[in-house]
Design a protein around this motif. Structure first.
Motif, mmCIF file in Angstrom:
data_model
loop_
_atom_site.group_PDB
_atom_site.id
_atom_site.type_symbol
_atom_site.label_atom_id
_atom_site.label_comp_id
_atom_site.label_asym_id
_atom_site.label_seq_id
_atom_site.Cartn_x
_atom_site.Cartn_y
_atom_site.Cartn_z
ATOM 1 N N LEU A 101 0.829 -1.210 0.000
ATOM 2 C CA LEU A 101 0.000 0.000 0.000
ATOM 3 C C LEU A 101 0.863 1.261 0.000
ATOM 4 O O LEU A 101 0.534 2.239 -0.673
ATOM 5 N N ASP A 102 1.950 1.248 0.739
ATOM 6 C CA ASP A 102 2.874 2.391 0.705
ATOM 7 C C ASP A 102 3.392 2.620 -0.706
ATOM 8 O O ASP A 102 3.496 3.760 -1.177
ATOM 9 N N ILE A 121 -4.762 6.966 -3.120
ATOM 10 C CA ILE A 121 -4.419 5.561 -3.315
ATOM 11 C C ILE A 121 -5.496 4.824 -4.095
ATOM 12 O O ILE A 121 -5.197 3.902 -4.861
ATOM 13 N N PHE A 122 -6.771 5.251 -3.977
ATOM 14 C CA PHE A 122 -7.844 4.594 -4.712
ATOM 15 C C PHE A 122 -7.688 4.837 -6.208
ATOM 16 O O PHE A 122 -7.903 3.933 -7.017
ATOM 17 N N LEU A 157 -5.453 -6.133 1.743
ATOM 18 C CA LEU A 157 -5.246 -4.687 1.680
ATOM 19 C C LEU A 157 -6.431 -3.910 2.247
ATOM 20 O O LEU A 157 -6.260 -2.835 2.833
ATOM 21 N N GLN A 158 -7.631 -4.453 2.045
ATOM 22 C CA GLN A 158 -8.859 -3.723 2.373
ATOM 23 C C GLN A 158 -8.915 -3.129 3.786
ATOM 24 O O GLN A 158 -9.296 -1.960 3.945
ATOM 25 N N PRO A 159 -8.540 -3.858 4.834
ATOM 26 C CA PRO A 159 -8.685 -3.292 6.180
ATOM 27 C C PRO A 159 -7.850 -2.040 6.418
ATOM 28 O O PRO A 159 -8.184 -1.240 7.312
ATOM 29 N N TYR A 160 -6.803 -1.841 5.608
ATOM 30 C CA TYR A 160 -5.881 -0.731 5.857
ATOM 31 C C TYR A 160 -6.094 0.452 4.911
ATOM 32 O O TYR A 160 -5.477 1.500 5.086
ATOM 33 N N LEU A 161 -6.982 0.295 3.944
ATOM 34 C CA LEU A 161 -7.230 1.379 2.987
ATOM 35 C C LEU A 161 -7.685 2.671 3.660
ATOM 36 O O LEU A 161 -7.277 3.766 3.245
#
Length: 208
Positions: free
Chosen positions: A147-148, A193-194, A182-186
């Motif tokens: 994600l970063d 980021i989206f 990834l979803q829980p940290y979005l």
């Protein structure tokens, strides 16, 4: 006594944190004195403050030393055997084949960081330490690391379009990271980021 213990527990050129050395019935002050004697005799070498290694034989007078990635892993990415951080920025992008740039500065996200952003050095290498968005552990490190990267993908990746999407998906398969991971940290990341995930095909069918 200390030298024998180190030989049993550490490979040659493996980073040794003096703070992690334990000998039954021996004080840390005594351990430090023994470390100094081993360094003076050449049996142990100092990489940086509190970081040592058993030198491997070398044809070069200066000898060899642990790689900076090994030292970063030892000092910042684990607490004992537990994962507590990860590489980010150019170093990670290079590792996964998204850039040919060689990092001049290593960016590290770690639970050990006391501030949001700090510049420091390990040996002669520049290091940037960052606090994580949430506590890092073995279960979430790869998801947060990806994600970063996705947040800064426009600055870090040299490839674009279909090739970029393919490389990201290939990395996710290799590392075992699913979109569900990834979803829980979005929600911890900015809206940017989206858009980046949509453009790389990770949010297929969901408009940015």
């Amino acid at each position: 006594m200390l030298y024998d213990d180190l030989q049993k527990n550490y490979a040659l050129n493996e980073p040794i944190l003096i703070s992690e050395i334990k000998l039954d019935g021996v004080s840390m002050n005594n351990i430090r004195q023994q470390v100094k004697r081993l360094v003076d005799s050449g049996k142990l070498k100092r990489f940086d403050t509190g970081i040592y290694y058993l030198p491997a034989p070398s044809l070069f007078k200066s000898g060899t030393a642990p790689s900076i990635v090994k030292v970063i892993d030892c000092k910042y990415l684990r607490e004992g055997q537990a994962c507590c951080g990860y590489l980010t920025g150019v170093a990670f992008a290079n590792q996964i084949g998204m850039t040919t740039q060689v990092p001049m500065t290593y960016e590290v996200v770690t639970n050990k960081a006391k501030t949001e952003y700090k510049k420091t050095k390990l040996g002669r290498t520049n290091i940037i330490l960052r606090k994580p968005r949430t506590a890092v552990n073995a279960a979430n490190a790869k998801a947060l690391q990806l994600l970063d990267f996705l947040k800064e993908i426009d600055l870090l990746a040299e490839v674009t379009g279909a090739e970029l999407s393919q490389k990201i998906r290939a990395y996710m398969r290799r590392s075992g990271v699913l979109f569900e991971d990834l979803q829980p940290y979005l929600p911890l990341y900015p809206d940017k980021i989206f858009r980046n995930m949509y453009e790389t095909g990770l949010l297929y069918g969901i408009s940015a």
